[in-house]
Design a protein around this motif. Structure first.
Motif, PDB file in Angstrom:
ATOM      1  N   PRO A 141       0.726  -1.310  -0.195  1.00  0.00           N
ATOM      2  CA  PRO A 141      -0.043  -0.055   0.110  1.00  0.00           C
ATOM      3  C   PRO A 141       0.910   1.242  -0.003  1.00  0.00           C
ATOM      4  CG  PRO A 141       0.067  -1.002   2.350  1.00  0.00           C
ATOM      5  CD  PRO A 141       0.719  -1.874   1.294  1.00  0.00           C
ATOM      6  N   THR A 142       2.269   1.250   0.430  1.00  0.00           N
ATOM      7  CA  THR A 142       2.728   2.588   0.635  1.00  0.00           C
ATOM      8  C   THR A 142       4.390   2.170  -0.064  1.00  0.00           C
ATOM      9  OG1 THR A 142       3.748   2.054   2.704  1.00  0.00           O
ATOM     10  CG2 THR A 142       1.800   3.058   2.574  1.00  0.00           C
ATOM     11  N   PRO A 143       5.073   3.060  -0.400  1.00  0.00           N
ATOM     12  CA  PRO A 143       6.646   2.696  -0.859  1.00  0.00           C
ATOM     13  C   PRO A 143       7.370   2.383   0.392  1.00  0.00           C
ATOM     14  CG  PRO A 143       5.852   4.882  -1.600  1.00  0.00           C
ATOM     15  CD  PRO A 143       4.859   4.529  -0.612  1.00  0.00           C
ATOM     16  N   GLN A 144       6.971   2.754   1.644  1.00  0.00           N
ATOM     17  CA  GLN A 144       7.925   2.260   2.911  1.00  0.00           C
ATOM     18  C   GLN A 144       7.697   0.760   2.977  1.00  0.00           C
ATOM     19  OE1 GLN A 144       5.731   4.975   2.863  1.00  0.00           O
ATOM     20  NE2 GLN A 144       7.332   6.481   3.099  1.00  0.00           N
ATOM     21  N   ILE A 145       6.203   0.321   2.935  1.00  0.00           N
ATOM     22  CA  ILE A 145       5.907  -1.061   2.969  1.00  0.00           C
ATOM     23  C   ILE A 145       6.424  -1.962   1.671  1.00  0.00           C
ATOM     24  CG2 ILE A 145       4.050  -2.765   3.076  1.00  0.00           C
ATOM     25  CD1 ILE A 145       2.376  -0.875   4.866  1.00  0.00           C
ATOM     26  N   ALA A 146       6.555  -1.326   0.699  1.00  0.00           N
ATOM     27  CA  ALA A 146       7.164  -2.072  -0.526  1.00  0.00           C
ATOM     28  C   ALA A 146       8.565  -2.327  -0.261  1.00  0.00           C
ATOM     29  CB  ALA A 146       7.143  -1.251  -1.666  1.00  0.00           C
ATOM     30  N   ALA A 147       9.486  -1.544   0.482  1.00  0.00           N
ATOM     31  CA  ALA A 147      10.756  -1.714   0.673  1.00  0.00           C
ATOM     32  C   ALA A 147      10.880  -2.964   1.778  1.00  0.00           C
ATOM     33  CB  ALA A 147      11.445  -0.459   1.141  1.00  0.00           C
ATOM     34  N   ARG A 148      10.143  -2.812   2.777  1.00  0.00           N
ATOM     35  CA  ARG A 148      10.062  -3.691   3.837  1.00  0.00           C
ATOM     36  C   ARG A 148       9.842  -5.253   3.135  1.00  0.00           C
ATOM     37  NH1 ARG A 148      12.683  -3.679   8.251  1.00  0.00           N
ATOM     38  NH2 ARG A 148      11.156  -4.914   9.129  1.00  0.00           N
ATOM     39  N   LEU A 149       8.709  -5.318   2.117  1.00  0.00           N
ATOM     40  CA  LEU A 149       8.589  -6.590   1.515  1.00  0.00           C
ATOM     41  C   LEU A 149       9.425  -6.876   0.789  1.00  0.00           C
ATOM     42  CD1 LEU A 149       6.098  -8.404   0.908  1.00  0.00           C
ATOM     43  CD2 LEU A 149       5.222  -6.898  -0.964  1.00  0.00           C
ATOM     44  N   SER A 150      10.250  -6.126  -0.024  1.00  0.00           N
ATOM     45  CA  SER A 150      11.337  -6.373  -0.699  1.00  0.00           C
ATOM     46  C   SER A 150      12.331  -7.151  -0.026  1.00  0.00           C
ATOM     47  CB  SER A 150      12.000  -5.224  -1.331  1.00  0.00           C
ATOM     48  OG  SER A 150      13.098  -5.529  -2.145  1.00  0.00           O
ATOM     49  N   GLY A 151      12.583  -6.315   1.216  1.00  0.00           N
ATOM     50  CA  GLY A 151      13.446  -6.913   2.371  1.00  0.00           C
ATOM     51  C   GLY A 151      13.205  -8.574   2.650  1.00  0.00           C
ATOM     52  N   MET A 152      11.999  -8.568   2.959  1.00  0.00           N
ATOM     53  CA  MET A 152      11.562  -9.835   3.512  1.00  0.00           C
ATOM     54  C   MET A 152      11.541 -11.031   2.415  1.00  0.00           C
ATOM     55  SD  MET A 152       7.782 -10.685   4.995  1.00  0.00           S
ATOM     56  CE  MET A 152       6.873 -12.532   4.949  1.00  0.00           C
ATOM     57  N   ALA A 153      10.963 -10.607   1.037  1.00  0.00           N
ATOM     58  CA  ALA A 153      11.099 -11.424  -0.049  1.00  0.00           C
ATOM     59  C   ALA A 153      12.232 -11.944  -0.291  1.00  0.00           C
ATOM     60  CB  ALA A 153      10.022 -10.854  -0.913  1.00  0.00           C
ATOM     61  N   GLN A 154      13.079 -10.916  -0.539  1.00  0.00           N
ATOM     62  CA  GLN A 154      14.465 -11.370  -0.928  1.00  0.00           C
ATOM     63  C   GLN A 154      15.270 -12.172  -0.149  1.00  0.00           C
ATOM     64  OE1 GLN A 154      16.620  -8.680  -3.805  1.00  0.00           O
ATOM     65  NE2 GLN A 154      14.959  -7.142  -3.587  1.00  0.00           N
ATOM     66  N   THR A 155      15.184 -11.880   1.224  1.00  0.00           N
ATOM     67  CA  THR A 155      15.997 -12.677   2.166  1.00  0.00           C
ATOM     68  C   THR A 155      15.416 -14.023   2.284  1.00  0.00           C
ATOM     69  OG1 THR A 155      16.144 -10.547   3.564  1.00  0.00           O
ATOM     70  CG2 THR A 155      16.358 -12.736   4.837  1.00  0.00           C
ATOM     71  N   GLY A 156      14.093 -14.202   2.490  1.00  0.00           N
ATOM     72  CA  GLY A 156      13.454 -15.539   2.296  1.00  0.00           C
ATOM     73  C   GLY A 156      13.617 -16.311   1.015  1.00  0.00           C
ATOM     74  N   GLY A 157      13.178 -15.492   0.093  1.00  0.00           N
ATOM     75  CA  GLY A 157      13.156 -16.085  -1.330  1.00  0.00           C
ATOM     76  C   GLY A 157      14.607 -16.400  -1.885  1.00  0.00           C
ATOM     77  N   TYR A 158      15.654 -15.717  -1.589  1.00  0.00           N
ATOM     78  CA  TYR A 158      16.881 -15.972  -2.195  1.00  0.00           C
ATOM     79  C   TYR A 158      17.626 -17.405  -1.109  1.00  0.00           C
ATOM     80  CZ  TYR A 158      17.226 -12.689  -5.484  1.00  0.00           C
ATOM     81  OH  TYR A 158      16.899 -11.865  -6.660  1.00  0.00           O
ATOM     82  N   LEU A 159      17.075 -17.574   0.063  1.00  0.00           N
ATOM     83  CA  LEU A 159      17.552 -18.416   0.833  1.00  0.00           C
ATOM     84  C   LEU A 159      16.892 -19.736   0.671  1.00  0.00           C
ATOM     85  CD1 LEU A 159      17.461 -16.958   4.532  1.00  0.00           C
ATOM     86  CD2 LEU A 159      19.498 -17.678   3.183  1.00  0.00           C
ATOM     87  N   ILE A 160      15.509 -19.857  -0.134  1.00  0.00           N
ATOM     88  CA  ILE A 160      14.936 -20.737  -0.759  1.00  0.00           C
ATOM     89  C   ILE A 160      15.783 -21.047  -2.351  1.00  0.00           C
ATOM     90  CG2 ILE A 160      12.742 -21.479  -2.004  1.00  0.00           C
ATOM     91  CD1 ILE A 160      11.240 -20.069  -0.043  1.00  0.00           C
ATOM     92  N   ALA A 161      16.138 -20.190  -2.897  1.00  0.00           N
ATOM     93  CA  ALA A 161      16.841 -20.231  -4.227  1.00  0.00           C
ATOM     94  C   ALA A 161      18.364 -20.952  -4.030  1.00  0.00           C
ATOM     95  CB  ALA A 161      16.652 -18.959  -4.827  1.00  0.00           C
ATOM     96  N   GLY A 162      18.811 -20.675  -2.771  1.00  0.00           N
ATOM     97  CA  GLY A 162      20.278 -21.064  -2.669  1.00  0.00           C
ATOM     98  C   GLY A 162      20.201 -22.674  -2.513  1.00  0.00           C
ATOM     99  N   ALA A 163      19.191 -23.048  -2.191  1.00  0.00           N
ATOM    100  CA  ALA A 163      19.135 -24.809  -2.248  1.00  0.00           C
ATOM    101  C   ALA A 163      18.899 -25.142  -3.613  1.00  0.00           C
ATOM    102  CB  ALA A 163      17.962 -25.286  -1.458  1.00  0.00           C
ATOM    103  N   GLY A 164      18.776 -24.512  -4.592  1.00  0.00           N
ATOM    104  CA  GLY A 164      18.423 -25.010  -6.045  1.00  0.00           C
ATOM    105  C   GLY A 164      19.872 -25.577  -6.540  1.00  0.00           C
ATOM    106  N   PRO A 165      20.773 -24.771  -6.777  1.00  0.00           N
ATOM    107  CA  PRO A 165      22.076 -25.265  -7.498  1.00  0.00           C
ATOM    108  C   PRO A 165      22.665 -26.402  -6.574  1.00  0.00           C
ATOM    109  CG  PRO A 165      22.130 -22.892  -7.278  1.00  0.00           C
ATOM    110  CD  PRO A 165      20.773 -23.298  -6.549  1.00  0.00           C
TER     111      PRO A 165
END
Length: 412
Positions: A329-353
């Motif tokens: 809903p706001t740019p500030q929450i977008a930044a928080r969501l980006s940090g959360m998604a990229q932290t958890g997301g890339y930890l998931i992705a790290g298992a791939g290779p």
């Protein structure tokens, strides 16, 4: 007054140049290493497990260090953090080119840390310096990321053949150094602005931990990234095992990246015009399934499946990245969501290779690893369908219920 406008215009142009250089350095150091894995393995006598770890480290670093970037940026400033990240990336690239297994792995960690910070802070840079052009410049940034990734993959083997694998790896220190130098003045300007800025808004520190929609966005980004980085790490080896020469296999990785370049701009524009992004999620999953099935059943038509795969992966990441803004809903929450998604997301992705490499070592072939990637499309599609519904994430310590959007409001 006139001088003030000239200075402001020059500052915006400098910031645009910095944005371009930042985007150009967020893929090349990762995609440029996979085509020369066999040469690294021979040079350092690496085991299959060590090679798997080497391909996994950059993606794991994207997750681990993504969580550190926002608090560091709040403390010392976004521009200063990006400058330091690019300097760290340069150091990591140079260390990887030294004749030592220790520096190879250490440099990979440092390069991954630098890229992680740049990934997380890229949306903040666009919103701060170009608030009126967030959509178009986000698409441009993703196009540049794809182009640099394609170039790095395409030039890896020719550079290694002409001057050795060390030169092939070290070559990418030059653009990262140029980017760090370009961001230096922006860091100084940002420091001066912070000295006169207001305290951060409450939205900058809210928690999204109780939002199911935030978790769906993070899972979708993570599984999309898992598929991408697993394929970028091992696709040259997969195609080489199917009878393609190493140089041609490297060009196939480059082709996947090239196909994704125009999609980086087109997909975000299309997604923001749709009331729900679920049809795009379904189309991406179906296209990936067709490509992976083709590689399993008809590897002789490799170039056809590479093109289909390029369409799928080239659409998936821009779609996942766009959802970070559409679900906030706001740019500030977008930044928080980006940090959360990229932290958890890339930890998931790290298992791939790592998973794909270990499965290959255990089975001696690529059939089981490809079947695993095919199976992972089910949770990827499920998370994407949840993330694609028109709603805003719930923030803070409230009920944790996400807020649905009216049908017309969802069309942007």
């Amino acid at each position: 007054m006139k001088n003030s406008r000239v200075i402001h215009r020059a500052a915006r142009l400098w910031a645009l140049g910095g944005l371009v250089l930042l985007a150009l350095n967020l893929r090349a150091a990762i995609t440029g290493i996979s085509p020369v894995l066999s040469q690294l393995q021979d040079a350092f006598h690496l085991s299959g497990t060590q090679v798997s770890i080497l391909t996994t480290l950059p993606v794991l670093c994207l997750g681990v260090f993504a969580s550190l970037a926002p608090p560091i940026a709040r403390r010392i400033g976004t521009e200063t953090t990006i400058t330091a990240a690019l300097a760290l990336l340069t150091l990591g690239i140079l260390l990887r080119a030294l004749p030592s297994p220790l520096t190879l792995f250490t440099g990979t960690v440092l390069a991954g840390a630098g890229i992680a910070a740049g990934n997380v802070l890229l949306p903040a840079v666009i919103k701060r310096h170009f608030a009126a052009r967030v959509g178009s410049l986000t698409g441009v940034a993703m196009m540049l990321m794809a182009a640099s990734g394609a170039l790095a993959a395409a030039l890896a083997i020719p550079l290694a053949d002409a001057a050795g694998w060390r030169t092939a790896l070290a070559a990418w220190a030059l653009p990262s150094l140029l980017a760090a130098l370009a961001w230096g003045p922006l860091a100084v300007r940002g420091h001066r602005r912070r000295a006169h800025s207001r305290p951060s808004t409450p939205d900058a520190t809210v928690s999204l931990i109780r939002s199911p929609l935030a978790w769906a966005v993070a899972a979708f980004l993570g599984l999309v990234s898992l598929m991408f980085y697993a394929l970028m790490a091992w696709l040259p080896e997969i195609m080489h095992a199917d009878g393609y020469r190493p140089a041609e296999a490297g060009m196939m990785v480059s082709a996947v990246q090239i196909i994704s370049i125009p999609l980086g701009l087109a997909v975000p524009v299309l997604a923001t015009r749709m009331a729900t992004q679920r049809p795009l999620v379904a189309a991406v999953a179906a296209t990936k399934a067709a490509a992976l099935t083709g590689l399993l059943l008809a590897p002789h038509a490799g170039w056809l499946w590479i093109c289909v795969l390029g369409l799928a992966t080239g659409s998936a990441f821009p779609l996942a990245f766009t959802l970070l803004s559409l679900r906030s809903p706001t740019p500030q929450i977008a930044a928080r969501l980006s940090g959360m998604a990229q932290t958890g997301g890339y930890l998931i992705a790290g298992a791939g290779p790592l998973m794909i490499g270990l499965l290959h070592s255990l089975t001696g072939g690529w059939r089981i690893p490809l079947l695993l990637l095919l199976a992972l499309l089910v949770p990827e599609a499920a998370a994407g369908l949840l993330a694609g519904r028109p709603a805003f994430v719930a923030a803070g310590a409230g009920s944790g219920r996400d807020r649905d959007l009216p049908q017309l409001q969802a069309v942007r």
